[in-house]
Design an enzyme around this catalytic site. Structure first.
Site, PDB file in Angstrom:
ATOM      1  N   TRP A   1       0.842  -1.215   0.000  1.00  0.00           N
ATOM      2  CA  TRP A   1       0.000   0.000   0.000  1.00  0.00           C
ATOM      3  C   TRP A   1       0.862   1.244   0.000  1.00  0.00           C
ATOM      4  O   TRP A   1       0.543   2.227  -0.686  1.00  0.00           O
ATOM      5  CB  TRP A   1      -0.972  -0.024   1.172  1.00  0.00           C
ATOM      6  CG  TRP A   1      -1.913  -1.183   1.109  1.00  0.00           C
ATOM      7  CD1 TRP A   1      -2.078  -2.175   2.032  1.00  0.00           C
ATOM      8  CD2 TRP A   1      -2.826  -1.505   0.033  1.00  0.00           C
ATOM      9  NE1 TRP A   1      -3.020  -3.080   1.608  1.00  0.00           N
ATOM     10  CE2 TRP A   1      -3.497  -2.694   0.388  1.00  0.00           C
ATOM     11  CE3 TRP A   1      -3.130  -0.908  -1.186  1.00  0.00           C
ATOM     12  CZ2 TRP A   1      -4.448  -3.291  -0.436  1.00  0.00           C
ATOM     13  CZ3 TRP A   1      -4.083  -1.502  -2.016  1.00  0.00           C
ATOM     14  CH2 TRP A   1      -4.732  -2.684  -1.633  1.00  0.00           C
TER      15      TRP A   1
ATOM     16  N   ASP B   1      -1.761   6.774   6.294  1.00  0.00           N
ATOM     17  CA  ASP B   1      -2.778   5.830   5.827  1.00  0.00           C
ATOM     18  C   ASP B   1      -3.055   4.882   6.994  1.00  0.00           C
ATOM     19  O   ASP B   1      -2.234   4.037   7.331  1.00  0.00           O
ATOM     20  CB  ASP B   1      -2.247   5.063   4.612  1.00  0.00           C
ATOM     21  CG  ASP B   1      -3.209   3.965   4.137  1.00  0.00           C
ATOM     22  OD1 ASP B   1      -4.283   3.801   4.754  1.00  0.00           O
ATOM     23  OD2 ASP B   1      -2.870   3.280   3.149  1.00  0.00           O
TER      24      ASP B   1
ATOM     25  N   LYS C   1     -12.053  -1.985   6.887  1.00  0.00           N
ATOM     26  CA  LYS C   1     -11.330  -2.845   7.824  1.00  0.00           C
ATOM     27  C   LYS C   1     -11.890  -2.686   9.244  1.00  0.00           C
ATOM     28  O   LYS C   1     -12.316  -3.658   9.828  1.00  0.00           O
ATOM     29  CB  LYS C   1      -9.830  -2.546   7.815  1.00  0.00           C
ATOM     30  CG  LYS C   1      -9.012  -3.240   6.730  1.00  0.00           C
ATOM     31  CD  LYS C   1      -9.187  -2.757   5.345  1.00  0.00           C
ATOM     32  CE  LYS C   1      -8.328  -3.440   4.314  1.00  0.00           C
ATOM     33  NZ  LYS C   1      -7.652  -2.477   3.438  1.00  0.00           N
TER      34      LYS C   1
END
Ligand SMILES: *Cc1c(COP(=O)(O)O)cnc(C)c1O
Length: 356
Positions: free
Chosen positions: A102, A169, A193
């Site tokens: 990511w 993030d 999530k």
């Protein structure tokens, strides 16, 4: 039927009571005899729950004055693009720390927009650790980190020293423990999530960082527009935002971030203790950087995988295979997971030891 233990990495487990309340609102929203799916986002009840949603985020995280909280679409992946568009000046520089897939995607997007430096990387050891003591130049517009590396199973427990604003993030560890929002210039997280269903992304931005980029931005890519229009410049994902609100209410009612952190520590300790004790298994990441959200581990003897997979199936454990870039297993133990599900996994690992 006994419960399925859902270790999926994302979209992932939500509290059962949240799912029930969401289902009720789909059938009848606030006693209106209309479904939440078929009402205007400008209606008073929808505007009211969006306001309540934002207020809950501010309360639970302790968001200080001078920050705005907004909801957007496009997932964390669109934020990889929007962050540099909004925060990287046309002749400025951003620093990134590369801690996995990511983080890498964020770096690729930033490079399209402007001056981007990769200050450190753990690629040399397949992202099994968090780089420490990174020298952060003083003249950066921001420093970007990924606080929890969902695929590789590492997590930041100490922020890098940076005089530049830190952009994080937090897609896979937001709301999993208390944080000091004032230490960040911006936080963003895809909801799917720890917060709600896919389709909505949360961002918390320090207002004084905005409006300095020198670009002519489309309104759909401009944080200022989302702030001015209270996340309703266009039709927002009403249902997804409603489920986020229900999850936040669940979190607050149970004791908020100090409660959830204790529970998350307990779950992680239980599982890592078994990974370290059980001679058949081995953890993949540096002990001090082990994620509380996603534990990655291997069977030392890969040929045992079919036998272990069969035990997992019997125990109704779902979502455990690791990401293709790591292999082995990944147990995602997000906020909504009960301790008993982690116990079920520990029991399955012990059963494997007995049968081996
Ligand atoms: C899942 C995840 C993403 C990708 O999110 P999308 O909403 O699919 O774009 C980005 N960063 C982290 C840390 C993630 O866990």
């Amino acid at each position: 039927m006994s419960k399925v233990h859902n270790f999926s990495a994302g979209p992932s487990i939500l509290p059962q009571e949240v799912i029930k309340k969401a289902a009720e609102a789909v059938l009848d929203f606030n006693g209106s005899s209309l479904s939440l799916l078929e009402v205007s986002h400008r209606g008073k009840d929808v505007v009211a729950f969006v306001d309540h949603n934002i207020a809950l985020i501010k309360e639970i995280l302790g968001v200080p004055e001078g920050y705005s909280v907004i909801y957007m679409q496009g997932g964390a992946s669109l934020q990889f693009h929007m962050v540099p568009l909004n925060l990287l000046k046309t002749n400025g520089k951003a620093g990134y720390i590369d801690t996995g897939t990511w983080a890498n995607n964020a770096i690729k997007e930033a490079k399209r927009i402007g001056g981007t430096q990769v200050l450190a990387s753990s690629a040399d050891k397949n992202y099994t650790y968090i780089p420490k003591n990174v020298a952060v130049p003083e003249d950066l517009d921001y420093l970007h980190i990924t606080t929890n590396n969902t695929i590789f199973g590492t997590e930041y427990f100490h922020l890098p020293k940076s005089s530049a604003p830190i952009v994080a993030d937090m897609s896979s560890d937001i709301f999993s423990r208390p944080i000091n929002v004032a230490e960040y210039g911006m936080i963003y997280a895809g909801a799917q999530k720890n917060l709600g269903p896919a389709g909505v992304t949360l961002a918390i931005v320090r207002n004084d960082l905005l409006g300095k980029h020198g670009r002519d931005l489309s309104p759909m890519l401009d944080y200022k527009v989302y702030i001015d229009k209270e996340s309703m410049f266009n039709t927002p994902p009403v249902f997804a935002m409603y489920v986020c609100m229900l999850t936040l209410e669940w979190l607050k009612a149970n004791g908020g971030l100090t409660w959830i952190e204790q529970r998350n520590i307990r779950k992680a300790e239980m599982l890592y203790a078994e990974i370290d004790r059980n001679p058949l298994f081995v953890g993949t990441v540096a002990t001090e950087d082990r994620s509380r959200m996603n534990a990655t581990f291997l069977l030392k003897d890969e040929t045992m995988e079919p036998a272990f997979n069969a035990i997992l199936k019997e125990a109704r454990i779902s979502g455990l295979p690791g990401h293709r870039s790591v292999g082995g297993y990944r147990a995602s133990m997000y906020n909504a997971m009960d301790v008993d599900s982690v116990q079920a996994l520990v029991d399955a690992m012990r059963e494997m030891e007995r049968r081996a």
